[in-house]
Design an enzyme around this catalytic site. Structure first.
Site, short mmCIF file in Angstrom:
data_model
loop_
_atom_site.label_atom_id
_atom_site.label_comp_id
_atom_site.label_asym_id
_atom_site.label_seq_id
_atom_site.Cartn_x
_atom_site.Cartn_y
_atom_site.Cartn_z
N THR A 12 -50.65 -0.16 134.11
CA THR A 12 -51.81 -0.45 134.95
C THR A 12 -52.65 -1.60 134.39
OG1 THR A 12 -51.86 1.88 135.52
CG2 THR A 12 -53.85 0.64 136.00
N ILE A 13 -53.00 -1.52 133.14
CA ILE A 13 -53.87 -2.54 132.54
C ILE A 13 -53.05 -3.75 132.09
CG2 ILE A 13 -55.51 -3.02 130.66
CD1 ILE A 13 -56.56 -0.99 132.79
N SER A 139 -63.23 1.53 127.35
CA SER A 139 -62.70 2.06 128.61
C SER A 139 -63.43 1.46 129.80
CB SER A 139 -62.87 3.58 128.64
OG SER A 139 -64.23 3.88 128.90
N CYS A 140 -62.91 1.73 130.98
CA CYS A 140 -63.51 1.24 132.22
C CYS A 140 -64.94 1.74 132.39
CB CYS A 140 -62.65 1.66 133.40
SG CYS A 140 -62.04 3.36 133.26
N ASN A 141 -65.14 3.05 132.16
CA ASN A 141 -66.49 3.61 132.33
C ASN A 141 -67.46 3.02 131.31
OD1 ASN A 141 -66.38 5.54 134.52
ND2 ASN A 141 -64.91 6.66 133.25
N ARG A 168 -62.46 9.28 138.73
CA ARG A 168 -61.23 9.42 139.53
C ARG A 168 -60.24 10.26 138.72
NH1 ARG A 168 -58.73 8.29 135.63
NH2 ARG A 168 -57.75 6.34 135.01
N HIS A 194 -68.85 9.54 127.01
CA HIS A 194 -69.09 8.15 127.40
C HIS A 194 -70.32 7.52 126.74
CE1 HIS A 194 -66.79 10.18 130.61
NE2 HIS A 194 -66.08 9.08 130.55
N GLY A 195 -71.38 8.34 126.62
CA GLY A 195 -72.61 7.80 126.01
C GLY A 195 -72.35 7.33 124.59
N HIS A 220 -64.16 5.10 139.99
CA HIS A 220 -65.18 6.03 139.49
C HIS A 220 -66.48 5.72 140.23
CE1 HIS A 220 -62.53 6.77 136.08
NE2 HIS A 220 -62.62 5.51 135.67
N GLN A 301 -61.35 1.25 138.05
CA GLN A 301 -60.88 1.53 136.68
C GLN A 301 -59.69 0.68 136.27
OE1 GLN A 301 -60.40 3.57 139.30
NE2 GLN A 301 -58.21 3.96 139.36
P1 NAD Z 1 -50.05 3.01 131.73
O1 NAD Z 1 -49.38 4.28 131.44
O2 NAD Z 1 -50.27 2.60 133.15
O3 NAD Z 1 -49.27 1.81 131.02
C1 NAD Z 1 -48.83 1.85 129.70
C2 NAD Z 1 -47.49 1.14 129.63
O4 NAD Z 1 -47.07 1.06 128.26
C3 NAD Z 1 -46.38 1.89 130.38
O5 NAD Z 1 -45.69 0.96 131.18
C4 NAD Z 1 -45.47 2.43 129.24
O6 NAD Z 1 -44.12 2.50 129.63
C5 NAD Z 1 -45.68 1.36 128.19
N1 NAD Z 1 -45.36 1.76 126.81
C6 NAD Z 1 -45.42 2.99 126.26
N2 NAD Z 1 -45.10 2.92 124.94
C7 NAD Z 1 -44.81 1.62 124.68
C8 NAD Z 1 -44.41 0.90 123.51
N3 NAD Z 1 -44.23 1.53 122.35
N4 NAD Z 1 -44.20 -0.43 123.61
C9 NAD Z 1 -44.37 -1.08 124.78
N5 NAD Z 1 -44.75 -0.46 125.92
C10 NAD Z 1 -44.97 0.88 125.86
O7 NAD Z 1 -51.44 3.04 130.93
P2 NAD Z 1 -52.77 2.28 131.31
O8 NAD Z 1 -53.52 3.06 132.34
O9 NAD Z 1 -52.48 0.85 131.58
O10 NAD Z 1 -53.59 2.45 129.95
C11 NAD Z 1 -53.36 1.62 128.84
C12 NAD Z 1 -54.59 1.65 127.96
O11 NAD Z 1 -55.70 1.16 128.71
C13 NAD Z 1 -55.00 3.03 127.45
O12 NAD Z 1 -55.61 2.89 126.20
C14 NAD Z 1 -56.05 3.45 128.48
O13 NAD Z 1 -56.93 4.42 127.96
C15 NAD Z 1 -56.73 2.13 128.74
N6 NAD Z 1 -57.43 2.04 130.01
C16 NAD Z 1 -56.88 2.55 131.15
C17 NAD Z 1 -57.59 2.46 132.34
C18 NAD Z 1 -57.06 3.05 133.61
O14 NAD Z 1 -57.85 3.48 134.42
N7 NAD Z 1 -55.77 3.09 133.84
C19 NAD Z 1 -58.83 1.82 132.38
C20 NAD Z 1 -59.33 1.25 131.22
C21 NAD Z 1 -58.63 1.38 130.03
#
Ligand code: NAD
Length: 340
Positions: A12-13, A139-141, A168, A194-195, A220, A301
């Site tokens: 996602t990110i 994080s996003c929040n 969410r 979060h705080g 969110h 997010q």
């Molecule tokens: P995600 O699960 O969508 O993506 C993570 C990716 O990493 C997956 O494609 C997975 O296959 C890959 N992966 C796993 N192990 C790996 C490795 N050893 N080497 C390479 N790739 C690997 O996760 P996300 O939602 O993108 O979250 C990533 C980070 O961003 C987390 O720390 C999360 O807390 C943070 N984050 C997420 C959001 C959200 O809402 N999704 C928002 C802000 C921050």
């Protein structure tokens, strides 16, 4: 010379940050690290990205008929900065590899604050990242709360913030997570985390947060009460907020009354992957009573931390100042300020 970037974790990110890096005039995306040979690997290749994989997954990539460009360690060695966007906890394990290769790494909000030397939100504390080898974008929040809290703190001084976060339950593409017909306390005993996380960015902020999880995927929603150090009228706040970077103001007069409307708005703005990088604040929600101010904001997010990652790269790997970096990021990503 462009700053050479590798994105480890193309979910996602990571996918969004990789796209954003490709739009920066002073950055080069060397490649992405991916574990699974799926459709996202194929679309990444079609967009001109190079793929680096774990050594023990060679067979599965061969079987899928997808040609790769090397191993993750090769990517790490080729770049100036690693963006680690792997799931919570994996970044910590990866950090040993980045240290061994002497690379600067930027982690995401899922990693603990102790892993890094600084947690950075560009508008607030960009300069704290200078000279650091391991930093974190929160994080996003936390990003959204930090931006809005910083606005109030800088403009008027904050005595106290009390925020309720409706989280969410899962991201739209999640297949294995999420509540369907439920509202969960997150947690039942306050405060939510979060705080404390905001205080990794704004060290002395007097903020108290509670959270619930709701069965939705788009965004969110934050309900925020701020006690300022002085009385400020609603009009004054609205005027100042209209000028604030990375805050988008929307109105029910335009038919934007829900988070789904915000999601739909992103499509009509032609944003890639529906990205809304800004805090989305409803004009009508802004209310002031003496020193107290209330407002409501939506947070996409999946996208809000994307510009933060881009600015974090410049903070650790260039001499560009915060304003210049954010100007470039905002221009290249089409980020707006004020009323849409
Ligand atoms: P995600 O699960 O969508 O993506 C993570 C990716 O990493 C997956 O494609 C997975 O296959 C890959 N992966 C796993 N192990 C790996 C490795 N050893 N080497 C390479 N790739 C690997 O996760 P996300 O939602 O993108 O979250 C990533 C980070 O961003 C987390 O720390 C999360 O807390 C943070 N984050 C997420 C959001 C959200 O809402 N999704 C928002 C802000 C921050």
């Amino acid at each position: 010379m462009p700053i050479k970037i590798g994105v480890v974790g193309y979910g996602t990110i990571g996918a969004r940050v990789a796209e954003a890096v490709m739009k920066q005039p002073d950055m080069e995306l060397v490649g992405i690290a991916k574990t699974t040979p799926d459709y996202k690997a194929k679309t990444a290749i079609s967009r001109g990205m190079k793929i680096f994989i774990p050594e023990n997954s060679v067979e599965s990539w061969k079987k899928a008929g997808i040609k790769v460009d090397g191993f993750i360690e090769d990517l790490v060695r080729e770049v100036d900065v690693i963006i680690d966007a792997t799931p919570k906890g994996v970044g910590k394990a990866n950090s040993e590899m980045y240290k061994k290769e002497g690379r600067v790494a930027i982690f995401q909000g899922g990693e603990k604050k102790d892993l890094v030397e600084a947690t950075v939100v560009a508008q607030v504390n960009y300069d704290e990242a200078r000279g650091k080898r391991m930093i974190r974008v929160p994080s996003c929040n936390t990003t959204a709360l930090s931006r809005i809290s910083w606005f109030f703190e800088r403009e008027y001084g904050v005595e106290r913030i009390i925020a309720t976060i409706a989280r969410r339950a899962a991201d739209p593409a999640d297949k294995k997570e999420g509540i369907i017909d439920n509202i969960e306390f997150d947690p039942i005993k306050p405060p939510s985390h979060h705080g404390e996380d905001v205080r990794t960015v704004l060290k002395n902020l007097n903020i108290f947060t509670t959270a619930i999880k709701i069965p939705t995927t788009h965004a969110h929603l934050h309900l925020i009460n701020v006690k300022l150090r002085k009385k400020v009228s609603r009009e004054e706040i609205l005027d100042a907020l209209s000028e604030e970077r990375r805050i988008m103001l929307v109105s029910s007069e335009d038919g934007i009354t829900t988070t789904s409307d915000v999601f739909e708005l992103s499509r009509h703005l032609g944003r890639p992957m529906n990205n809304i990088y800004e805090n989305v604040v409803w004009v009508e929600s802004i209310h002031s009573e003496g020193e107290w101010v209330y407002l409501a904001q939506a947070v996409h997010q999946e996208a809000i931390v994307v510009p933060e990652n881009i600015d974090a790269i410049r903070a650790v790997a260039s001499s560009l100042d915060a304003e210049s970096s954010m100007n470039t990021t905002d221009r290249t990503l089409g980020i707006v300020r004020g009323r849409i």
